[in-house]
Enzyme design. Structure first.
Site, short mmCIF file in Angstrom:
data_model
loop_
_atom_site.label_atom_id
_atom_site.label_comp_id
_atom_site.label_asym_id
_atom_site.label_seq_id
_atom_site.Cartn_x
_atom_site.Cartn_y
_atom_site.Cartn_z
N THR A 86 0.70 -1.41 -0.15
CA THR A 86 0.14 -0.28 -0.39
C THR A 86 0.75 1.54 -0.34
O THR A 86 0.34 2.61 -0.22
CB THR A 86 -1.15 0.15 0.86
OG1 THR A 86 -0.50 0.05 2.06
CG2 THR A 86 -2.25 -0.66 1.09
N SER A 129 31.13 -5.77 7.02
CA SER A 129 30.41 -6.67 7.26
C SER A 129 30.43 -8.12 8.56
O SER A 129 31.43 -8.49 7.90
CB SER A 129 28.88 -6.70 7.09
OG SER A 129 28.17 -7.49 6.99
N GLY A 161 15.82 -11.53 4.53
CA GLY A 161 15.28 -12.72 3.80
C GLY A 161 14.38 -13.05 4.29
O GLY A 161 13.35 -13.43 3.97
N GLY A 198 12.06 -10.82 5.77
CA GLY A 198 10.61 -9.84 5.50
C GLY A 198 10.78 -9.60 6.57
O GLY A 198 10.06 -8.64 6.45
N LEU A 199 11.65 -8.76 7.30
CA LEU A 199 11.68 -7.55 8.17
C LEU A 199 12.29 -6.55 8.48
O LEU A 199 12.59 -6.02 8.77
CB LEU A 199 12.18 -8.67 9.88
CG LEU A 199 11.50 -10.17 10.02
CD1 LEU A 199 12.63 -10.56 11.15
CD2 LEU A 199 9.65 -9.95 9.98
N SER A 222 17.67 -4.78 5.00
CA SER A 222 17.86 -3.73 3.97
C SER A 222 17.78 -1.58 4.55
O SER A 222 18.77 -1.32 5.05
CB SER A 222 17.90 -4.28 2.67
OG SER A 222 16.28 -3.83 2.48
N ASP A 279 9.48 0.97 5.09
CA ASP A 279 10.63 -0.29 6.01
C ASP A 279 11.10 1.27 6.72
O ASP A 279 11.23 0.79 7.83
CB ASP A 279 10.97 -0.38 4.97
CG ASP A 279 10.83 -1.94 4.27
OD1 ASP A 279 9.21 -2.11 5.27
OD2 ASP A 279 11.30 -2.54 3.84
#
Length: 362
Positions: free
Chosen positions: A18, A50, A105, A107-108, A111, A156
């Site tokens: 959305t 990293s 990966g 979905g949290l 990035s 995000d």
């Protein structure tokens, strides 16, 4: 002087796809996130490493999208350097180390957590006046859209920057207003179930969904689907476009209803809306996968108020709201049920809304 930037991951309670349609979403920031430790120096590049990835990279301060752009995970850092300089901030050179507790990966928003942590650190080290949080979110989005090449919205970054303890955020992506909704769980439990089926935001399917939404709005003579009335999808000619539009239009309505239900502590109604949202993502937007659908259905069978996929789709995490007794059963029995059905064994964690991004000098 070392500067530490921190930014959390997020879970979106409801309101998927959305954000780039000028709509609504209801996320929370998590209690886990990414940290960027930056030691500025007189240099024309940033040496970044990293904890998770191991390999290091040198990012020129004059990096830009296109030919010669930094690729792979350092591209997110390079994108922030570029977008921040484009905004007028004089980014210093130096050395940066990144560490993250947000699963990649799942979905949290791993990035966006890195982007916001990097931006917090770089702005603090630059000595420039810090942009407000919404402006910083736009800078992070530009880094991801134009440098990395992922056509994401602002969900995000806004979630990471505006997060508050025990608070959900009702985000309006047209006005960019942020309304706080107290999240008093009481004896209820919020679970994040990582399906172990990683998703990829930069893939073609995410972009295809966005183009379908734009096509539907254009066919309806609207600037975005935010302005579409209930049932407007029936006036589109293509069946697939109609389904995509129906998801967005009904999802916006569900977000507003869910915010009201959460504010009043009506977890039963909130759970019903979660389930409706998942079915819409499964049937109309077609962004779930079998493992995700199985987990959401099983969680409800075990007594959850509701369950739905969270994130851009095609894998990732299921968010579940459940009474304490049902949560115990989900934690103890669901992983084996999922594994027995032929899917990867998921991991489960209880979560609560956490605080937002910040920077500090040490």
């Amino acid at each position: 002087m070392t500067v530490r930037g921190y930014a959390p991951g997020r879970i979106n309670l409801i309101g998927e796809h959305t954000d780039y349609n000028d709509g609504y979403a209801l996320p929370i920031a998590l209690g886990v996130g990414a940290t960027a430790r930056f030691d500025p120096s007189i240099s024309d590049s940033i040496a970044v490493s990293s904890r998770e990835e191991g390999a290091a990279a040198a990012i020129p301060l004059d990096t830009s999208p296109g030919t010669g752009a930094v690729r792979g995970w350092p591209g997110y850092v390079a994108g922030c350097v570029w977008a921040l300089r484009e905004h007028g901030v004089r980014v210093p050179g130096g050395a940066m180390t990144i560490a993250s507790d947000v699963p990649v990966g799942a979905g949290l928003s791993s990035s966006a957590a890195i982007e916001c942590a990097v931006l917090e650190a770089l702005v603090a080290a630059s000595g420039s006046e810090a942009p407000d949080r919404t402006t910083l979110a736009r800078i992070a989005q530009r880094a991801e859209n134009e440098y990395v090449g992922a056509p994401t919205g602002l969900l995000d970054q806004m979630s990471s920057l505006y997060g508050e303890q025990d608070t959900a955020l009702l985000l309006d992506f047209r006005s960019l207003a942020v309304d706080r909704v107290p999240m008093n769980l009481g004896t209820a439990v919020l679970l994040a179930i990582d399906s172990r089926t990683p998703h990829q935001h930069a893939g073609g399917e995410y972009g295809a969904r966005r183009r379908s939404c734009e096509a539907a709005a254009a066919e309806l003579g609207l600037s975005s689907l935010r302005d579409a009335s209930d049932g407007a999808w029936t006036r589109t000619d293509d069946a697939v476009t109609a389904r995509r539009a129906r998801h967005v239009i009904t999802e916006n309505a569900r977000v507003l209803a869910a915010a009201d239900a959460l504010a009043s502590g009506d977890f039963t109604r909130f759970g019903e809306l979660m389930v409706e949202s998942h079915h819409s993502m499964r049937d109309d937007f077609e962004i779930t996968v079998p493992a995700i659908d199985f987990i959401a259905d099983e969680a409800c069978r075990f007594g959850a108020y509701g369950a739905r996929m969270t994130g851009g789709g095609f894998g990732g995490t299921v968010v579940v709201l459940a009474p304490a007794s049902a949560a115990e059963r989900i934690v103890s029995e669901l992983p084996e049920a999922v594994h027995s059905a032929g899917h990867p064994r998921p991991s489960i964690a209880a979560v609560r809304p956490g605080g937002g991004a910040f920077a500090e000098k040490t």
